[in-house]
Design an enzyme around this catalytic site. Structure first.
Site, PDB file in Angstrom:
ATOM      1  N   LYS A   1       7.763  37.952 -25.734  1.00 18.87           N
ATOM      2  CA  LYS A   1       6.834  38.138 -24.595  1.00 18.87           C
ATOM      3  C   LYS A   1       5.302  38.532 -26.025  1.00 18.87           C
ATOM      4  O   LYS A   1       3.720  38.943 -25.254  1.00 18.87           O
ATOM      5  CB  LYS A   1       6.389  40.331 -24.652  1.00 18.87           C
TER       6      LYS A   1
ATOM      7  N   LYS B   1       3.953  40.626 -28.209  1.00 19.72           N
ATOM      8  CA  LYS B   1       3.295  42.048 -27.693  1.00 19.72           C
ATOM      9  C   LYS B   1       4.776  42.739 -28.589  1.00 19.72           C
ATOM     10  O   LYS B   1       5.621  42.690 -28.474  1.00 19.72           O
ATOM     11  CB  LYS B   1       2.579  42.451 -26.492  1.00 19.72           C
TER      12      LYS B   1
END
Length: 138
Positions: A48, A50
């Site tokens: 992702k 993140k």
């Protein structure tokens, strides 16, 4: 008697919300024992790009305390078939927003070969961790 003996689902479960609860509740309604794979921080960062707001150990503890959850395991990769090879669950539960995706279409075929059901549960519209994060910016 429940349809499945051993069920499995996975998630990041960052900023736990009612959509997460709905998936866990609906999965547990169909199986005697529910195993939940909670994505590690490293896995989330890898796919992702993140970092979760809440660290893995804390997310796993939150999920472990939900009454619908029987066992929590770390999800270190996205290989669901590999998880089955270790855990030997009868069914995997996933939100219906994944239905038709290449990842789950291929997985459905592989699970069919070994007698595992891939069960799509209704995705809770109007809530996600991303939406929660956006509201927090206000």
């Amino acid at each position: 008697m429940k349809k499945y003996k051993l069920g499995y689902t996975t998630g990041v479960f960052d900023l736990f919300h009612v959509g997460h609860l709905n998936i866990l509740r609906k999965a547990k309604e169909q199986c005697e024992t529910l195993i939940v794979g909670v994505s590690t921080d490293e896995l989330v960062e890898a796919y992702k790009n993140k970092t979760p707001v809440i660290p893995h150990d804390e997310r796993a503890e939150i999920v472990r305390e939900i009454k619908y959850v029987d066992i929590v395991v770390p999800q270190t990769d996205r290989n669901k078939f590999g998880a089955w090879e270790v855990l030997k669950f009868d069914a995997m539960f996933v939100g219906d927003d994944w239905k038709g995706s290449p990842l789950f279409s291929e997985l459905e075929n592989r699970f069919n070969e070994v007698g595992v059901d891939l069960v799509y549960l209704p995705y809770t519209r109007g809530v996600s961790s991303t939406m929660v994060k956006e509201k927090m910016k206000v």
